[in-house]
Enzyme design. Structure first.
Site, PDB file in Angstrom:
ATOM      1  N   THR A 227      38.455  -5.491 -73.081  1.00 61.98           N
ATOM      2  CA  THR A 227      38.311  -6.864 -73.543  1.00 61.98           C
ATOM      3  C   THR A 227      39.174  -7.180 -74.758  1.00 61.98           C
ATOM      4  O   THR A 227      39.538  -8.329 -74.973  1.00 61.98           O
ATOM      5  CB  THR A 227      36.843  -7.081 -73.932  1.00 61.98           C
ATOM      6  OG1 THR A 227      36.381  -5.892 -74.593  1.00 61.98           O
ATOM      7  CG2 THR A 227      35.987  -7.293 -72.709  1.00 61.98           C
TER       8      THR A 227
ATOM      9  N   GLU B 134      32.635 -14.110 -70.752  1.00 59.05           N
ATOM     10  CA  GLU B 134      32.145 -14.471 -69.421  1.00 59.05           C
ATOM     11  C   GLU B 134      32.336 -15.938 -69.067  1.00 59.05           C
ATOM     12  O   GLU B 134      32.141 -16.334 -67.921  1.00 59.05           O
ATOM     13  CB  GLU B 134      30.649 -14.123 -69.320  1.00 59.05           C
ATOM     14  CG  GLU B 134      30.397 -12.642 -69.479  1.00 59.05           C
ATOM     15  CD  GLU B 134      28.948 -12.326 -69.791  1.00 59.05           C
ATOM     16  OE1 GLU B 134      28.361 -11.502 -69.099  1.00 59.05           O
ATOM     17  OE2 GLU B 134      28.396 -12.908 -70.735  1.00 59.05           O
TER      18      GLU B 134
END
Lengths: 729, 320
Positions: A469, A691
């Site tokens: 990430t 997300e």
């Protein structure tokens, strides 16, 4: 020293905007990037100790009770050391943040593919061959059905306000439809793996895990050992998407086998095992009811979700998580229903809840727009509430309108509402679709230690993980910004339970939570520097290794004579309940649908997103790109297929579980609304963006298919057969 | 993967009556890891001199070890047999095409989910054990040519084009060489789905031959679940020659729908001499699909094949 902050009040100081280094929020490259692309970032199964043995799971070929396990052939194979059938083996991975062992025991088989033994051998190939040779006899036992049948509706997961039935009756326009989404798999690039090594009663486990402070307790509880005697290392994780939130069968099995053999043991799952023995997203059935006046203003919303999981799993896909607050409507019914099934465990898969919940809701909103004859963007605009309509609390910030407007402009949205099927290029039918993006925002407790050295270097330490990430990048940037250092002077150490416990990666909380802990630790260091210089911390400017105050610029080495260390500690507080916190966005897609075959190709896609302060424009964009790519898969191709007779996962590899390939992914553009600061979230005014990019993305595509063809697909994915069925002969 | 012996053949004779033949290994190794294929001996033929494409009786002779990439890129193939080049490039991925060979591609095994899962009964893998696909997930499965014992499809794209091109397979065995037309090479499952081809145990494919380029236009159309790297749900290899506004001759082969690359001479007969109208194409599709049978998850292939055939014929018979 420890700087502790509980988020009980808004933090409007915007301290990061006062800093001078100018590295935060930039599109800085990942410091770990060169290591990863040159193969020098060691993943879980790559640091193999001398003498390591290899374990391969034996899978249960059917559901029931294991009567006998014939491992004679396996044990007779040259190089096989042992076959582990310990009662502590896990049935399935722990759910995210469970903090304790999941259901254990290899005798009771609850789903096909459940690991029921571990064959341990000197080579991987031997272990794999030996595992295949193990004969398993399984007798019938009382089990849940393999497909969802009977649903429970837990009281605390139902909610109702006003009178939805009356609203539906009195509405000028209504939608009342059933939709389905299939089970999904995270399918991370790095299959799940662990290497366990004991030193006396101390265990070191290299794992591919997302949330180490929980994983340590889960693993210790599974093994029956003191967590103090357990160290977990996960410095690099090759994708998780929720499937590595909790400690999983391979870690426990590796630890038991290593104990039994007295040697290090590594266990790496095969791709097939990742599909059938980690976590799946539950399939969902969803009923959406919308009641609106003639101008499309919602008066009522109903959203019921039916999902499934194994017995004794508390997790159920939180499909309706954002339904209470996304749109206006005084009459609202939300239902949640769970069936027990004998299928691979259901757990978190990227953006649990909204990924499928917003997607379906946004398809229903498109249906409402068509029924009401209103531009879909305008319909959303008209339904943005002033306050959370369920809890009657203010939004911390609501950026949906800005995202819709900016996104429509960037995409070149056609608001003339052309008739479905009216635009054609040869065999191809062209259409556009859009959807809103919404994801709840959370903060998790996190700690981090920052050490500033007189030579102008700094060290950041936390057990936070980087699952691809960008944690290494953003924590570097936060520390560099706060301490006035060039990023290459900052070292970030992650993924080690010996370090202060961060938030872990999951639920989009990692960057804002662990980042806030680093921010607070840096604040502590700044206070020490300010004290040394005899100025207030707020009057101290740090830049390029210089401390600047009172018109004096002093090298850090002249300010401190030894390392300055501080611990940052962030905790969620009253702001979690006082305001509604969410991230926002809008998707726009253009598709071409083949009028002969029903094949859909996404031609272009755009997303505009707001998530408070953006910490790194590049990694944030990458998260959104990845989310939208997931959305393409959810819309068009991804479906974990369960056999109707025994529930087993039928498509267990990447050839048959169709994630999008490059050819499926067109030019995707991402726009980040960089100016937002959300004071209620944390001292950085940042929110999670991991997300957001998937929460509704698929709906934009499915809605575009409708615009292109007039075919409304309500059962995802919109594979060619479903589209073709609605096309002209 | 069960332990196995490994040897290398440097002469064709060493590869006859030898171990299980491995060339590119793109399919065999996967199946060995899954326990589907369990050879106790592998004979590696990559050193054999079977890597050339040569002109042969007005057509081509393609060595069994010519990679899918090289074959697709061959200038003669691209010019005179474009259906083959297109079929090859529609299959797998660049990396796989670099490894996969001509002979291996012909012999690749089905993608049937149950064939690949050793816990499931499968008459192809374990004769007499039953067919788990019947009543199971059948999205990939056959609508033509299957039997109650097996409804698996052949996964190759290359072989579909070769079928339309009237290719033949050159085989070496202990009794010498023989040539089998591709139209007779593949067997229907009947009650022995484990026997897939005319190849006898111990025999080796050495080449595929193509007859001279057929007149007319050629195309390969593949319909699948994603834009690349997916097996065909339906594919059509089509070669159509027109004369005076009528179809002079047509060669059509179909992938993704049957246990072998499917070709139906009656379909081609029905097209010959006809005007290229929607009625003509529908009549051809009616013949093609007269015995088609869906199994639930693959029912859609029946209308999909009809629609795709019509589109391919429209394309091949329309000037421009």
């Amino acid at each position: 020293m420890t700087i502790h902050t509980r988020m009980d009040d808004a933090d409007r100081r915007n301290r990061l905007d006062d800093m001078a280094q100018g590295v935060l929020s930039t599109a800085m490259d990942r410091p770990d990037g060169p290591l990863k692309v040159s193969g020098r970032a060691p993943y879980a199964h790559e640091v193999q100790p001398e003498g390591m043995l290899h374990g391969v799971f034996v899978r249960a070929p059917r559901i029931g009770r294991v009567v006998s396990l014939d491992d004679a052939a396996a044990r007779a194979m040259d190089g096989v050391e042992t076959v582990v059938t310990d009662d502590r083996l896990l049935r399935n991975p722990a759910q995210g943040t469970a903090n304790e062992a999941p259901v254990q025991g290899p005798r009771e088989v609850f789903y096909v593919g459940q690991p029921i033994a571990l064959v341990v051998a000197r080579t991987f190939e031997t272990a794999r061959a030996a595992a295949l040779s193990v004969g398993v006899e399984i007798a019938d036992a009382e089990r849940a059905p393999v497909a969802p049948q009977d649903y429970d509706s837990p009281d605390k997961k139902q909610s109702s306000q006003g009178d939805l039935d009356a609203a539906m009756r009195d509405a000028a326009v209504t939608v009342d439809r059933m939709y389905t989404t299939p089970a999904h798999s995270s399918a991370p690039m790095e299959p799940h793996a662990a290497i366990a090594e004991w030193d006396g009663d101390r265990l070191t486990l290299r794992g591919s895990l997302q949330m180490l402070k929980f994983n340590r307790n889960e693993l210790a509880d599974s093994l029956g050992i003191d967590p103090k005697n357990l160290r977990i290392l996960s410095p690099y994780v090759g994708g998780g998407f929720g499937s590595k939130l909790g400690v999983a069968p391979e870690a426990v099995a590796a630890a038991i086998a290593a104990q039994e053999t007295g040697r290090p043991v590594g266990v790496a799952l095969s791709r097939q095992q990742v599909f059938e023995a980690t976590m799946r997203r539950s399939e969902t059935r969803q009923r959406v009811r919308l009641a609106a006046d003639a101008e499309g203003r919602l008066t009522g919303i109903g959203h019921d979700a039916w999902v499934s999981n194994l017995p004794d799993e508390s997790y159920s896909e939180p499909v309706t998580q954002a339904t209470p607050f996304t749109y206006r409507g005084e009459n609202r019914v939300i239902g949640h229903h769970v069936a027990r099934v004998s299928r691979t465990c259901a757990g978190s898969v990227r953006a649990p809840g909204e990924a499928v919940g917003i997607t379906v809701f946004e398809i229903a909103m498109d249906e409402l727009a068509h029924a009401a004859g209103i531009d879909p963007v305008e319909l959303r605009r008209r339904n943005i509430p002033d306050r959370d309509p369920t809890k009657d609390i203010p939004f911390s910030s609501n950026m949906l309108a800005q995202a819709l407007d900016a996104g429509a402009a960037a995409f070149g949205w056609d608001d003339s509402r052309p008739a479905p099927g009216s635009r054609r290029e040869g065999e191809w039918m062209i259409g556009q679709g859009m959807a809103s993006a919404v994801r709840v925002n959370n903060l998790a407790e996190a700690k981090a230690r920052v050490t500033l050295n007189p030579d102008g270097t700094a060290l950041v330490e936390t057990d936070m993980t980087d699952i691809g990430t960008g944690s290494y990048a953003i924590l570097t940037q936060i520390a560099a910004e706060m301490l006035g250092l060039p990023p290459e002077r900052v070292e970030v150490r992650l993924g080690d339970t010996d370090l202060p416990p961060g938030s872990g990666s999951g639920g989009s909380v990692g960057a804002s939570s662990s980042g806030s802990a680093v921010f607070l630790a840096c604040q502590g260091v700044r206070e020490r520097l300010a004290e040394a210089m005899g100025v207030a911390e707020t009057d101290l400017t740090l830049k390029d290794g210089q401390a600047i105050a009172d018109n004096r610029s002093t090298p850090l080495g002249d300010v401190i004579d030894g390392p300055v260390e501080a611990l940052g500690h962030i905790e969620p507080g009253k702001t979690s309940k006082a305001v509604r916190q969410a991230t926002w966005g809008a998707y726009f897609a253009e598709v071409a649908v083949n009028s002969v075959t029903g094949e859909t190709r996404v031609r272009r896609m755009h997303g505009t997103f707001a998530a408070g302060r953006i910490l790194n424009a590049k990694t944030a964009r990458s998260q959104c790109l990845g989310g939208m790519t997931f959305g393409i898969g959810m819309a068009l191709t991804e479906e974990l297929m369960h056999d109707a007779r025994d529930g087993h996962v039928v498509n267990r590899d990447l050839a048959e579980y169709h994630i999008p390939v490059n050819a499926d992914v067109p030019q995707i553009t991402v726009e980040l609304l960089m100016e937002e600061r959300d004071p209620w979230t944390n001292p950085m005014q940042a929110k999670g963006i991991g997300e957001l990019g998937i929460c509704g993305a698929a709906a934009a595509i499915v809605n575009a298919i409708h615009q292109a063809t007039g075919v409304r697909v309500r059962d995802l994915p919109a594979t060619l057969d479903k589209v073709m069925a609605g096309l002209e002969d | 993967m069960t332990p196995f012996d490994y040897d290398r053949a440097t002469e064709v004779t060493q590869a006859i009556d030898a171990g299980r033949i491995i060339a590119g290994g793109t399919n065999l190794l996967d199946l060995m890891k899954l326990g589907v294929e369990t050879p106790d001996r592998l004979t590696d033929i990559n050193r054999l001199d079977l890597k050339t494409i040569e002109e042969h009786q007005g057509g081509l002779r393609i060595g069994a070890l010519v990679s899918n990439s090289d074959l697709a890129a061959d200038a003669r193939v691209r010019r005179d047999w474009p259906v083959l080049s297109r079929a090859l490039l529609s299959g797998a991925s660049g990396q796989l095409r670099n490894m996969a060979t001509t002979g291996g591609n012909l012999l690749q095994r089905t993608r049937c989910y149950y064939f690949q899962d050793v816990s499931s009964p499968c008459n192809k893998r374990d004769p007499g054990s039953g067919c788990a696909a019947m009543g199971g997930a059948t999205r990939l499965h056959a609508i033509l040519g299957g039997s109650e014992h097996c409804i698996a499809t052949h996964p190759s794209d290359m072989a579909v084009a070769m079928q339309a091109l009237d290719a033949s397979v050159e085989i070496e065995g202990r009794d010498g060489a023989r040539t089998v037309p591709l139209s007779r090479f593949y067997l229907l499952p009947g009650d022995r789905p484990d026997i897939e081809t005319e190849l006898e145990p111990g025999e080796l494919i050495t080449a595929v031959t193509l007859p001279p380029p057929p007149p007319g236009r050629q195309t390969y159309r593949k319909v699948r679940d994603r834009a690349s790297y997916a097996f065909a749900l339906v594919s059509v290899a089509g070669i159509v020659a027109m004369e005076d506004g009528r179809i002079a001759q047509a060669a059509l082969a179909f992938g993704g729908v049957a246990p072998r690359p499917w070709r139906d001479p009656e379909v081609e007969t029905a097209l010959a001499g006809r005007e290229p109208t929607a009625e003509t194409f529908d009549a051809a599709a009616d013949i093609l699909l007269r015995d088609a049978e869906g199994h639930g998850g693959n029912d859609f292939k029946i209308p999909l094949l009809r629609r795709t055939l019509r589109a391919v014929l429209t394309d091949l018979t329309t000037e421009g």
